[in-house]
Design a protein around this motif. Structure first.
Motif, PDB file in Angstrom:
ATOM      1  N   UNK A  39      79.226 -10.084   3.051  1.00 27.94           N
ATOM      2  CA  UNK A  39      79.907 -11.357   3.278  1.00 27.94           C
ATOM      3  C   UNK A  39      81.328 -11.285   2.741  1.00 27.94           C
ATOM      4  N   UNK A  40      82.265 -11.815   3.499  1.00 23.57           N
ATOM      5  CA  UNK A  40      83.669 -11.767   3.094  1.00 23.57           C
ATOM      6  C   UNK A  40      84.307 -13.124   3.332  1.00 23.57           C
ATOM      7  N   UNK A  41      85.340 -13.376   2.536  1.00 26.23           N
ATOM      8  CA  UNK A  41      86.145 -14.566   2.765  1.00 26.23           C
ATOM      9  C   UNK A  41      87.584 -14.098   2.887  1.00 26.23           C
ATOM     10  N   UNK A  42      88.248 -14.494   3.956  1.00 22.98           N
ATOM     11  CA  UNK A  42      89.624 -14.045   4.165  1.00 22.98           C
ATOM     12  C   UNK A  42      90.532 -15.222   4.464  1.00 22.98           C
ATOM     13  N   UNK A  43      91.799 -15.009   4.160  1.00 26.79           N
ATOM     14  CA  UNK A  43      92.825 -16.003   4.470  1.00 26.79           C
ATOM     15  C   UNK A  43      93.185 -15.914   5.950  1.00 26.79           C
ATOM     16  N   UNK A  44      93.489 -17.053   6.521  1.00 30.56           N
ATOM     17  CA  UNK A  44      93.934 -17.078   7.909  1.00 30.56           C
ATOM     18  C   UNK A  44      95.179 -16.201   8.060  1.00 30.56           C
ATOM     19  N   UNK A  45      95.246 -15.455   9.166  1.00 35.22           N
ATOM     20  CA  UNK A  45      96.403 -14.607   9.417  1.00 35.22           C
ATOM     21  C   UNK A  45      96.259 -13.204   8.858  1.00 35.22           C
ATOM     22  N   UNK A  46      95.240 -12.978   8.034  1.00 31.07           N
ATOM     23  CA  UNK A  46      95.027 -11.638   7.485  1.00 31.07           C
ATOM     24  C   UNK A  46      94.348 -10.750   8.523  1.00 31.07           C
ATOM     25  N   UNK A  47      94.281  -9.462   8.223  1.00 34.54           N
ATOM     26  CA  UNK A  47      93.465  -8.557   9.025  1.00 34.54           C
ATOM     27  C   UNK A  47      92.315  -8.097   8.149  1.00 34.54           C
ATOM     28  N   UNK A  48      91.187  -7.825   8.780  1.00 29.35           N
ATOM     29  CA  UNK A  48      90.024  -7.428   8.008  1.00 29.35           C
ATOM     30  C   UNK A  48      89.252  -6.378   8.791  1.00 29.35           C
ATOM     31  N   UNK A  49      88.658  -5.444   8.064  1.00 27.56           N
ATOM     32  CA  UNK A  49      87.845  -4.412   8.694  1.00 27.56           C
ATOM     33  C   UNK A  49      86.434  -4.486   8.146  1.00 27.56           C
ATOM     34  N   UNK A  50      85.472  -4.596   9.056  1.00 25.51           N
ATOM     35  CA  UNK A  50      84.065  -4.520   8.678  1.00 25.51           C
ATOM     36  C   UNK A  50      83.609  -3.105   9.007  1.00 25.51           C
ATOM     37  N   UNK A  51      83.094  -2.383   8.020  1.00 19.64           N
ATOM     38  CA  UNK A  51      82.736  -0.985   8.249  1.00 19.64           C
ATOM     39  C   UNK A  51      81.288  -0.702   7.886  1.00 19.64           C
ATOM     40  N   UNK A  52      80.690   0.180   8.651  1.00 20.59           N
ATOM     41  CA  UNK A  52      79.349   0.659   8.331  1.00 20.59           C
ATOM     42  C   UNK A  52      79.343   2.177   8.459  1.00 20.59           C
ATOM     43  N   UNK A  53      78.376   2.782   7.795  1.00 27.83           N
ATOM     44  CA  UNK A  53      78.131   4.202   8.002  1.00 27.83           C
ATOM     45  C   UNK A  53      76.672   4.323   8.408  1.00 27.83           C
ATOM     46  N   UNK A  54      76.435   5.010   9.521  1.00 28.04           N
ATOM     47  CA  UNK A  54      75.109   5.035  10.118  1.00 28.04           C
ATOM     48  C   UNK A  54      74.617   6.473  10.248  1.00 28.04           C
ATOM     49  N   UNK A  55      73.359   6.689   9.863  1.00 27.54           N
ATOM     50  CA  UNK A  55      72.730   7.980  10.084  1.00 27.54           C
ATOM     51  C   UNK A  55      71.580   7.796  11.055  1.00 27.54           C
ATOM     52  N   UNK A  56      71.216   8.866  11.721  1.00 25.03           N
ATOM     53  CA  UNK A  56      70.070   8.824  12.617  1.00 25.03           C
ATOM     54  C   UNK A  56      70.127   9.998  13.564  1.00 25.03           C
ATOM     55  N   UNK A  57      68.981  10.293  14.177  1.00 27.94           N
ATOM     56  CA  UNK A  57      68.933  11.377  15.145  1.00 27.94           C
ATOM     57  C   UNK A  57      67.992  10.960  16.266  1.00 27.94           C
ATOM     58  N   UNK A  58      68.428  11.003  17.531  1.00 25.86           N
ATOM     59  CA  UNK A  58      69.789  11.331  17.968  1.00 25.86           C
ATOM     60  C   UNK A  58      70.826  10.330  17.449  1.00 25.86           C
ATOM     61  N   UNK A  59      72.100  10.707  17.548  1.00 24.04           N
ATOM     62  CA  UNK A  59      73.183   9.865  17.036  1.00 24.04           C
ATOM     63  C   UNK A  59      73.053   8.444  17.573  1.00 24.04           C
ATOM     64  N   UNK A  60      72.978   7.465  16.671  1.00 20.20           N
ATOM     65  CA  UNK A  60      72.783   6.083  17.136  1.00 20.20           C
ATOM     66  C   UNK A  60      73.994   5.541  17.891  1.00 20.20           C
ATOM     67  N   UNK A  61      73.707   4.694  18.862  1.00 21.15           N
ATOM     68  CA  UNK A  61      74.722   3.886  19.520  1.00 21.15           C
ATOM     69  C   UNK A  61      74.939   2.659  18.653  1.00 21.15           C
TER      70      UNK A  61
END
Length: 125
Positions: free
Chosen positions: A24-46
């Motif tokens: 969960x994030x709270x950001x100021x209007x006009x800012x930029x934000x990046x939501x990131x994940x790191x995913x493992x799995x086989x075969x490579x997940x979509x």
């Protein structure tokens, strides 16, 4: 159970797993934000991103969806929001899917759109 196809069995089937999640994030209007994940799995997940607009309506975020940018390199996947405004706030979900299964990461983004008070308009006393 159906017998497994021989050709298929070389690659181990591992359901997607979020090694890193966004929270969960709270950001100021006009800012930029990046939501990131790191995913493992086989075969490579979509990986798919979506935003809940309301109880019955979701926005599937595509590379061409305006105001959003999707980036991925290797196991790292990011959703980038440029110039955030109040319509960006809501619940975001990242879905990782492969033949072995599915995994979901969800978090809430809150946009603080209170206008910054200017000195002149401050109430006195």
């Amino acid at each position: 159970m159906m017998p497994k196809d021989k050709k298929d069995s070389k690659e181990p089937l591992v359901p997607p797993r979020f090694v890193e999640k966004f929270c969960n994030r709270k950001v100021k209007q006009g800012a930029s934000i990046t939501l990131s994940v790191k995913v493992e799995g086989s075969p490579t997940p979509m990986v798919s991103w979506l935003k809940e607009k309301s109880e019955e309506d979701v926005l599937w975020i595509k590379p061409e969806t305006p105001r959003y940018k999707i980036a991925s390199s290797g196991r790292q996947h990011s959703l980038i929001l440029m110039d955030v405004n109040s319509e960006h706030s809501g619940v975001y979900t990242c879905i990782a899917t492969n033949r072995a299964g599915q995994s979901v990461c969800t978090a809430h983004l809150q946009v603080d759109d209170t206008p910054q008070p200017k000195k002149e308009t401050m109430p006195l006393g």
